[in-house]
Design an enzyme around this catalytic site. Sequence first.
Site, PDB file in Angstrom:
ATOM      1  N   GLY A   1       3.805   1.516  -0.989  1.00 46.71           N
ATOM      2  CA  GLY A   1       3.810   1.506  -2.452  1.00 46.71           C
ATOM      3  C   GLY A   1       3.547   0.117  -3.007  1.00 46.71           C
ATOM      4  CB  SER A   2       4.778  -1.461  -6.116  1.00 44.75           C
ATOM      5  OG  SER A   2       4.506  -0.327  -6.892  1.00 44.75           O
ATOM      6  CB  THR A   3       6.384  -3.517  -1.110  1.00 42.83           C
ATOM      7  OG1 THR A   3       5.940  -2.435  -0.298  1.00 42.83           O
ATOM      8  CG2 THR A   3       7.733  -3.186  -1.717  1.00 42.83           C
ATOM      9  CB  ILE A   4       0.903  -2.989  -0.354  1.00 44.00           C
ATOM     10  CG1 ILE A   4       0.016  -3.548   0.765  1.00 44.00           C
ATOM     11  CG2 ILE A   4       0.081  -2.289  -1.419  1.00 44.00           C
ATOM     12  CD1 ILE A   4      -0.833  -2.510   1.436  1.00 44.00           C
ATOM     13  CE  LYS A   5       1.120  -1.938  -7.799  1.00 48.58           C
ATOM     14  NZ  LYS A   5       2.111  -1.495  -8.772  1.00 48.58           N
TER      15      LYS A   5
END
Lengths: 567, 88
Positions: free
Chosen positions: A287-291
């Site tokens: 999820g967003s932790t890869i942004k």
Amino acid sequence: MNGASTMRRRLLQGVFLASALVLAWRSVDLMLLRKDFLQDRGDARSLRVVEIPAHRGVIRDRKGEPLAISTPVSSVWANPRQLMQARNQWPVLAAVLGMKPGRLAAILEPRRRREFVYLKRHVPPALAARVMALGVPGVALLREFRRYYPAGEMAAHVVGFTNVDDQGQEGLELTFDRRLRGEPGLKQVIKDGKGRVIEDVEGIRPMRRGEDLVLSIDRRLQYLAYRELQAAVSRHQARGGSLVLLDPHSGEVLALVNQPSFNPNNRSGLKSEYFRNRAVTDLVEPGSTIKPFTIAAALESGDWTAQSLVDTSPGSFAIGRHRIRDTHNYGRISLADVIRKSSNVGASKIALSLEPERLWNMYRAVGFGQIPGAGFPGEAAGHLADWRDWGEVEQATIAFGYGLSVSCLQLARAYTVFANGGLLPALSVLRREQPASLQRVMSPLTARAVLRMLESVVASGTGRRAAVAGYRVAGKTGTVHKLGREGYAEDRYLSLFAGMAPASAPRLVMAVMIDEPRSGEYYGGVVAAPVFSRVMRESLRLLDIPPDAPEFHGSTRLVSLGGEVKS
Amino acid sequence: MMRLATLLLLLLLVLGSALMVVKSRQDSRRLFAQLQSAQRTADRIEEQWGRLQLEQATWATHARIVELAHERLGMRVPAPADIVLVTP
């Protein structure tokens, strides 16, 4: 002359025949008629070669505290051939061993021709003494080792456990089984008729002790992490959770815990599901932790700077049949705000502006799709599809963490890059004596820039609950729809937080995952970030890492070594 | 004459070495028995050491220390205002 010669020949033949007969009779006598008696005599005093069991190495934490330790115990065994002849003593023996007489018979009867059978393994010394005091023929003790795990369930997944034969089954007990095991020795002994060693005769091969293992785990941090994760999982009625705490410079794993856990000292009746080391084997979409990595790839391309603007209005956009949405319409925002507000639209638009290969290279370089190699059994590599197979939709969705899978350990490792000025360390679960090998995956400038963005997430973005008083904290939240059997489930989530502190010069990197919180709250910033905050606060204090937040310095007196008070 | 003397000497040497073999074997067995008994003592001590280590680890559990510090010694984590930071 002829007569005398024949006579002598006959005589000689007769003598030979007679001696042959005598020999034959003697052998019949010895081998058939007096066999039992002789066998008994032979057994009564016999030279035997026996094994000297090797001591299994101790597993210690980085400070030398024991995490797994072997203590000698006795196992009661019997020679069924001999014990068959002492049936009248079976009831007494069974009573002392705490068995039903029928159970003892059930063990012995099918093995009446064997010479070895365990009656009861790993008995306490007092019971062993009472069994031997009975003096039942054919019953003896065998020295074995039992493994104790003083840290119990809080380090169960890291350390693993051994089976009753002292062989590693899970965790590091399995990975390092050969080093821990040692080599049993051999010696010649004289045993009496009851199988007891009367005298040691000589050594044939000395026993070699197993090596001790010093882990990179810090028991105190491990305990903190375990306590907080457990509290969070039960508060949110979650299915499970994982937490990994790393030292970004050495690549050492300082703490690694999972929920649910188990007590390695008493595993009876446990499902093997509890033994799974979720943090390294279970794969999730990040999820967003890869942004931050998407943004890092954009900064590295040179086409974007931290101040570049991206238009996210009207808060959603379509690619083919797919629609990418934000929770609000953020309008035109900078790269930093894409991270701070966690805009999916922004991340996708940025990703689509990049070469797919460049994006893929960044994810690959920080370790996604590759075995992290810390030393746990069954470390998952995760899934990262080749960029040549990406379509537009894949490229847009991977930018905010869908369409690839990572483990908690991989996620934590990837974040060390921002703590390390762009260097990715090799992981280790053993205490390092030499510095870790580091690999450059992005420029120090990019790493710094993303670190500052991550700091704004905790200062004023979605990760405010990860803050630690007195310290600057950087990190990123993530809330992921879990993949169900039929696409993404609307009501099943994964709450994530990955981050580091102190942000001025990060010393600790942590990733927290809470699986399916069911108490109503499910945002990473609400469920996972507080766990990060609490574990980080205590860890920073325990490791004596000085506070670096300006507001802390406002309320604290600063004394320089000269003794002068600054404020 | 000379040959007989040599033979006798060799015979004596053989006998002597045979006796030495017997003695050294005997010695080795005795020493091995001693080694084994010393080893048993070592094992016993080691067992005790292991138990003591376990016991110490149990007493020194972080949770117990925290509890004792709070309740018996009335300790607490200092607030930022109570901290004096000494910098070089």
